[in-house]
Scaffold this motif. Structure first.
Motif, PDB file in Angstrom:
ATOM      1  N   TYR A 181       0.869  -0.920   0.043  1.00 12.44           N
ATOM      2  CA  TYR A 181      -0.135  -0.084   0.136  1.00 12.44           C
ATOM      3  C   TYR A 181       0.882   1.207  -0.082  1.00 12.44           C
ATOM      4  O   TYR A 181       0.345   2.354   0.282  1.00 12.44           O
ATOM      5  N   HIS A 182       2.112   1.081  -0.111  1.00 10.83           N
ATOM      6  CA  HIS A 182       2.836   2.347  -0.076  1.00 10.83           C
ATOM      7  C   HIS A 182       2.535   3.520  -0.972  1.00 10.83           C
ATOM      8  O   HIS A 182       3.052   4.448  -0.844  1.00 10.83           O
ATOM      9  N   LYS A 183       2.106   3.238  -1.962  1.00 13.44           N
ATOM     10  CA  LYS A 183       1.700   4.381  -2.972  1.00 13.44           C
ATOM     11  C   LYS A 183       0.227   4.820  -2.793  1.00 13.44           C
ATOM     12  O   LYS A 183      -0.267   5.608  -3.734  1.00 13.44           O
ATOM     13  N   SER A 184      -0.376   4.001  -1.898  1.00 10.53           N
ATOM     14  CA  SER A 184      -1.933   4.515  -1.955  1.00 10.53           C
ATOM     15  C   SER A 184      -2.154   6.012  -1.350  1.00 10.53           C
ATOM     16  O   SER A 184      -1.350   6.543  -0.688  1.00 10.53           O
ATOM     17  N   GLU A 185      -3.332   6.557  -1.900  1.00  7.79           N
ATOM     18  CA  GLU A 185      -3.564   7.822  -1.247  1.00  7.79           C
ATOM     19  C   GLU A 185      -3.586   8.152   0.430  1.00  7.79           C
ATOM     20  O   GLU A 185      -3.006   9.131   0.665  1.00  7.79           O
ATOM     21  N   ASN A 186      -4.246   7.254   0.880  1.00  9.46           N
ATOM     22  CA  ASN A 186      -4.133   7.490   2.309  1.00  9.46           C
ATOM     23  C   ASN A 186      -3.282   6.689   3.174  1.00  9.46           C
ATOM     24  O   ASN A 186      -3.390   6.139   4.475  1.00  9.46           O
ATOM     25  N   PHE A 187      -2.154   6.085   2.612  1.00 12.20           N
ATOM     26  CA  PHE A 187      -1.161   5.323   3.224  1.00 12.20           C
ATOM     27  C   PHE A 187      -0.457   5.532   4.477  1.00 12.20           C
ATOM     28  O   PHE A 187      -0.595   5.006   5.463  1.00 12.20           O
ATOM     29  N   GLU A 188      -0.294   6.936   4.698  1.00 12.13           N
ATOM     30  CA  GLU A 188       0.495   7.450   5.660  1.00 12.13           C
ATOM     31  C   GLU A 188      -0.515   7.522   6.783  1.00 12.13           C
ATOM     32  O   GLU A 188       0.096   6.813   8.021  1.00 12.13           O
ATOM     33  N   SER A 189      -1.849   7.936   6.982  1.00 11.34           N
ATOM     34  CA  SER A 189      -2.614   7.721   8.049  1.00 11.34           C
ATOM     35  C   SER A 189      -3.066   6.380   8.407  1.00 11.34           C
ATOM     36  O   SER A 189      -2.958   6.033   9.550  1.00 11.34           O
ATOM     37  N   ASN A 190      -3.168   5.494   7.414  1.00  9.87           N
ATOM     38  CA  ASN A 190      -3.507   4.114   7.372  1.00  9.87           C
ATOM     39  C   ASN A 190      -2.632   3.353   8.037  1.00  9.87           C
ATOM     40  O   ASN A 190      -2.734   2.446   8.792  1.00  9.87           O
ATOM     41  N   PHE A 191      -1.206   3.480   7.580  1.00 11.28           N
ATOM     42  CA  PHE A 191      -0.169   2.671   8.031  1.00 11.28           C
ATOM     43  C   PHE A 191       0.015   3.100   9.611  1.00 11.28           C
ATOM     44  O   PHE A 191       0.463   2.066  10.427  1.00 11.28           O
ATOM     45  N   LEU A 192       0.005   4.295  10.075  1.00 13.83           N
ATOM     46  CA  LEU A 192       0.119   4.489  11.224  1.00 13.83           C
ATOM     47  C   LEU A 192      -0.938   3.808  12.306  1.00 13.83           C
ATOM     48  O   LEU A 192      -0.596   3.220  13.282  1.00 13.83           O
TER      49      LEU A 192
ATOM     50  N   VAL B  55       2.482   1.317  34.809  1.00 16.54           N
ATOM     51  CA  VAL B  55       1.291   0.356  34.228  1.00 16.54           C
ATOM     52  C   VAL B  55       0.209   1.165  33.445  1.00 16.54           C
ATOM     53  O   VAL B  55      -0.396   0.773  32.683  1.00 16.54           O
ATOM     54  N   ASN B  56      -0.276   2.259  34.348  1.00 19.22           N
ATOM     55  CA  ASN B  56      -1.429   3.131  33.912  1.00 19.22           C
ATOM     56  C   ASN B  56      -0.876   3.563  32.328  1.00 19.22           C
ATOM     57  O   ASN B  56      -1.788   3.599  31.346  1.00 19.22           O
ATOM     58  N   LYS B  57       0.269   4.019  32.184  1.00 17.76           N
ATOM     59  CA  LYS B  57       0.722   4.558  30.948  1.00 17.76           C
ATOM     60  C   LYS B  57       0.449   3.572  29.796  1.00 17.76           C
ATOM     61  O   LYS B  57      -0.048   3.721  28.554  1.00 17.76           O
ATOM     62  N   ILE B  58       0.972   2.079  29.979  1.00 14.45           N
ATOM     63  CA  ILE B  58       1.019   1.193  29.054  1.00 14.45           C
ATOM     64  C   ILE B  58      -0.218   0.658  28.870  1.00 14.45           C
ATOM     65  O   ILE B  58      -0.811   0.686  27.722  1.00 14.45           O
ATOM     66  N   ILE B  59      -1.326   0.587  29.969  1.00 15.32           N
ATOM     67  CA  ILE B  59      -2.886   0.159  29.595  1.00 15.32           C
ATOM     68  C   ILE B  59      -3.471   1.391  28.658  1.00 15.32           C
ATOM     69  O   ILE B  59      -4.107   1.189  27.636  1.00 15.32           O
ATOM     70  N   LYS B  60      -3.204   2.662  29.006  1.00  8.49           N
ATOM     71  CA  LYS B  60      -3.891   3.807  28.337  1.00  8.49           C
ATOM     72  C   LYS B  60      -3.479   3.655  26.677  1.00  8.49           C
ATOM     73  O   LYS B  60      -4.065   4.097  25.980  1.00  8.49           O
ATOM     74  N   GLU B  61      -1.961   3.536  26.601  1.00  3.59           N
ATOM     75  CA  GLU B  61      -1.418   3.724  25.064  1.00  3.59           C
ATOM     76  C   GLU B  61      -2.077   2.512  24.320  1.00  3.59           C
ATOM     77  O   GLU B  61      -2.494   2.635  23.113  1.00  3.59           O
ATOM     78  N   LEU B  62      -1.962   1.318  24.980  1.00  2.00           N
ATOM     79  CA  LEU B  62      -2.487   0.118  24.053  1.00  2.00           C
ATOM     80  C   LEU B  62      -3.992   0.325  23.944  1.00  2.00           C
ATOM     81  O   LEU B  62      -4.281  -0.103  22.726  1.00  2.00           O
ATOM     82  N   ASP B  63      -4.703   0.609  24.953  1.00  2.00           N
ATOM     83  CA  ASP B  63      -6.199   0.779  24.484  1.00  2.00           C
ATOM     84  C   ASP B  63      -6.256   1.948  23.617  1.00  2.00           C
ATOM     85  O   ASP B  63      -7.381   1.833  22.569  1.00  2.00           O
ATOM     86  N   ALA B  64      -5.649   3.152  23.640  1.00  2.00           N
ATOM     87  CA  ALA B  64      -5.755   4.121  22.625  1.00  2.00           C
ATOM     88  C   ALA B  64      -5.466   3.588  21.292  1.00  2.00           C
ATOM     89  O   ALA B  64      -6.063   3.878  20.172  1.00  2.00           O
ATOM     90  N   TRP B  65      -4.443   2.807  20.994  1.00  3.50           N
ATOM     91  CA  TRP B  65      -4.005   2.342  19.714  1.00  3.50           C
ATOM     92  C   TRP B  65      -5.067   1.295  19.156  1.00  3.50           C
ATOM     93  O   TRP B  65      -5.471   1.536  17.817  1.00  3.50           O
ATOM     94  N   GLU B  66      -5.506   0.388  20.152  1.00  2.00           N
ATOM     95  CA  GLU B  66      -6.617  -0.151  19.350  1.00  2.00           C
ATOM     96  C   GLU B  66      -7.603   0.503  19.190  1.00  2.00           C
ATOM     97  O   GLU B  66      -8.425   0.263  18.065  1.00  2.00           O
ATOM     98  N   ASN B  67      -8.371   1.192  19.930  1.00  2.00           N
ATOM     99  CA  ASN B  67      -9.606   2.045  19.896  1.00  2.00           C
ATOM    100  C   ASN B  67      -9.395   2.977  18.585  1.00  2.00           C
ATOM    101  O   ASN B  67     -10.718   3.350  18.049  1.00  2.00           O
ATOM    102  N   GLY B  68      -8.358   3.539  18.475  1.00  2.00           N
ATOM    103  CA  GLY B  68      -8.238   4.438  17.208  1.00  2.00           C
ATOM    104  C   GLY B  68      -7.806   3.761  15.901  1.00  2.00           C
ATOM    105  O   GLY B  68      -7.812   4.314  15.004  1.00  2.00           O
ATOM    106  N   TYR B  69      -8.089   2.332  15.931  1.00  2.00           N
ATOM    107  CA  TYR B  69      -7.719   1.508  14.554  1.00  2.00           C
ATOM    108  C   TYR B  69      -8.623   2.054  13.650  1.00  2.00           C
ATOM    109  O   TYR B  69      -8.594   2.357  12.381  1.00  2.00           O
ATOM    110  N   SER B  70     -10.140   1.673  14.009  1.00  2.00           N
ATOM    111  CA  SER B  70     -11.186   1.717  13.288  1.00  2.00           C
ATOM    112  C   SER B  70     -11.691   3.123  13.390  1.00  2.00           C
ATOM    113  O   SER B  70     -11.836   3.461  14.769  1.00  2.00           O
TER     114      SER B  70
END
Length: 613
Positions: A367-378, A560-575
């Motif tokens: 997908y590196h040439k796709s229009e929305n690659f940068e945001s979707n890759f992140l 521990v709080n930071k790790i929980i928050k970060e991982l949750d945020a990464w998952e919830n921001g996927y879709s």
């Protein structure tokens, strides 16, 4: 097309080299450079000496040195398809012997020297003249930048100790070994030379067809130096080209790619490996057993290597690893300057094995040439990192996630926002269990991965962590017991030792500064901390006057709080989620449920919801 044929019969070195002098050996351009090291030179020489001693009095004793596969090209030259390391090393040894005795007046040595001349230089049989300016072997390997030294050594019989090429180095190694042998066993020198020329046997395999010779090449190894899969693929791909210009262009591009891959600290072997996982995903193959590279690519007569743009494909994959390993930007690819993407790639690079590299390579390649690659890759990188971190926290084994990753590879090819259905949802662990499993990690790569997550969660960390950093123990791993006596502070040595290895007592720290800080106490290390570019280090220095068990325990909870928050945020921001706030925010609802189920304390809950909109 003429039918392929081979001829082969064992020959001693004298016979084989003198017969070959009618043609001339050529190391073709697609071959790798000469690479025998000191161990291999010593082994060959010692083997020859031992064989000489063991064969005394045994008529017809022979020492088999191995096979040599050649192909006679249109110019009448013998292209060495397999065996160039042996042939080159033998030429160096023969030249060193000739240099020592060619002026000898002894009749026996004179005869042997005439024989050696026929092994080293071409012969004009009409004039019965040995042309000592025309050596019987020539390296045309593109990657062999020192090939001119081979000619200098074989023509002049001299090498300088300051020369750095392996031809000169190994010639001098042989010279030292042979000189020592002549001093120690002068009575056996003539015997040694005779045995080398007449009792050391090679098996020449000469093919009339280059493709057939290459097929033989793919099944044989050099003495002590196995051909890499990439060497085999190079020879195969070279053979697919029929036009000389195409062959030359292929060799040039292969060399460029090989050099780039080496500078990128990846290697061609790895590029073929990443590409194999892409092809397997296309085929819907997610078997957990990974085939060997050579076995995989040899399917259907190396069909996967016959694509016209193979080198372009490998170059594309390499671009990703230039960003990861060299931290450079790729022209025309804005994502490579995206700090958040680079942070995620840096976090993933500390995972406990290479499994993470396959889906990331596949996603980028597709997908590196796709229009929305940068945001979707992140988004993809964050979701992927969250999943594999949670999986490892749940079950800390390196293969726990393998089958899920292989299924993800296939899902990536179906959608730029691929499904992570293969990854079952990890049941949210109670905060105390999470704390135990995270804080007491003993897997060093995973510790580094978690420390990166923590460091990059700091909004003031506006650049990547340095490539070379060490894990700093804020409270030192060893301490002066006169200062921290149990009766003074309530610490026992065992209790302190447990706390010291908690994640809360660790922080990434520049290697040079870590050496400067040494194993001092916190108050003495602050001077070194001040020069750090890592925000976590600066925050610890600025926000603490001392560092003891209370500071470690407090930071344990924060981590521990930071790790929980970060991982949750990464998952919830996927879709894409609807923008919700207050009581409808999905993260808030999740944390409320965890509080109600007793998985987190009220204190932790209040910390987690601080940044929830």
């Amino acid at each position: 097309m003429a039918e392929s044929s081979i001829k082969s019969s064992c020959q001693n070195i004298s016979r084989y080299f003198q017969d070959s002098a009618k043609h001339k050996f050529v190391i073709p351009d697609y071959q790798r450079p000469y690479s025998w090291d000191e161990d291999q030179i010593n082994t060959l020489f010692d083997d020859l000496k031992n064989f000489m001693d063991d064969s005394q009095g045994k008529d017809g004793a022979q020492y088999f040195l191995g096979s040599v596969v050649t192909f006679e090209n249109s110019k009448g030259e013998l292209e060495i398809i397999d065996g160039q390391q042996r042939i080159t090393s033998l030429c160096l040894l023969l030249r060193c012997i000739y240099e020592k005795f060619h002026n000898s007046n002894e009749a026996s040595f004179s005869r042997l020297m005439n024989e050696l001349e026929g092994c080293l230089w071409t012969i004009d049989y009409e004039k019965n003249i040995v042309n000592k300016d025309d050596i019987i072997i020539e390296s045309r390997a593109v990657s062999d930048t020192k090939s001119e030294f081979l000619r200098k050594v074989l023509v002049g019989g001299q090498a300088r100790s300051e020369d750095k090429d392996l031809y000169s180095i190994n010639y001098l190694r042989f010279k030292n070994l042979f000189d020592a042998f002549c001093l120690e066993r002068a009575d056996k020198v003539n015997t040694f030379i005779n045995i080398l020329l007449h009792n050391v046997i090679l098996l020449p395999i000469e093919s009339t067809d280059e493709d057939f010779a290459l097929r033989i090449f793919s099944t044989l190894n050099d003495r002590g130096l196995p051909l890499s899969d990439a060497d085999i693929f190079k020879a195969k791909c070279y053979g697919f080209h029929t036009n000389p210009d195409e062959k030359n262009e292929f060799v040039k591009r292969w060399k460029e790619l090989e050099d780039d891959a080496e500078k990128t600290k990846v290697g061609l072997q790895s590029l073929f490996y990443y590409y194999m996982f892409y092809l397997r995903a296309e085929e819907g193959d997610h078997k957990s057993t990974t085939p060997g590279l050579r076995k995989y690519y040899s399917i259907s007569d190396y069909k996967a290597l016959k694509v016209d743009d193979l080198l372009d494909r490998l170059t594309t994959i390499l671009n990703l690893w230039k960003v990861v390993n060299l931290r450079v930007s790729i022209e025309g690819e804005g994502w490579s300057n995206n700090l958040e993407i680079n942070k995620m790639l840096d976090i993933l690079s500390s995972y406990t094995n290479d499994y993470w590299k396959y889906p990331v390579s596949i996603y980028y390649y597709k997908y590196h040439k796709s229009e929305n690659f940068e945001s979707n890759f992140l988004k993809f990188l964050k979701m992927f990192a969250a999943k594999i971190i949670k999986y490892y926290v749940e079950v800390p084994t390196i293969s726990h996630v393998k089958s899920e990753i292989l299924k993800l590879n296939e899902a990536i090819l179906k959608s730029e926002i691929p499904s992570f259905e293969a990854f079952r949802n990890i049941v949210d662990l109670r905060q105390d269990i999470y704390q135990q499993r995270v804080l007491t990690q003993n897997n060093k790569p995973f510790i580094r991965m978690l420390l990166k997550v923590i460091a990059y969660s700091n909004s003031k960390q506006v650049e990547l962590l340095p490539q070379y950093w060490e894990i700093e123990h804020i409270f030192p791993q060893t301490w002066d017991e006169h200062i921290y006596l149990p009766e003074n502070c309530g610490y026992t040595k065992e209790f302190l030792q447990g706390l010291i290895e908690n994640l809360g007592n660790k922080v990434p720290f520049e290697k040079v500064l870590n050496i400067k800080a040494s194993n001092n106490y916190f108050y003495a290390k602050k001077e070194a901390y001040k020069d750090s570019k890592i925000q976590d280090v600066l925050d610890i220095m600025n926000n603490n006057s001392d560092w003891d068990k209370n500071n470690i325990n407090t930071r344990n909870v924060e981590i521990v709080n930071k790790i929980i928050k970060e991982l949750d945020a990464w998952e919830n921001g996927y879709s894409p989620l609807e923008e919700k706030s207050g009581e409808d925010n999905p993260l808030l609802l999740k944390y409320k449920a965890m509080l109600k189920e007793g998985k987190i304390s009220q204190e932790v809950y209040e910390e987690l919801i601080k940044d929830v909109a």
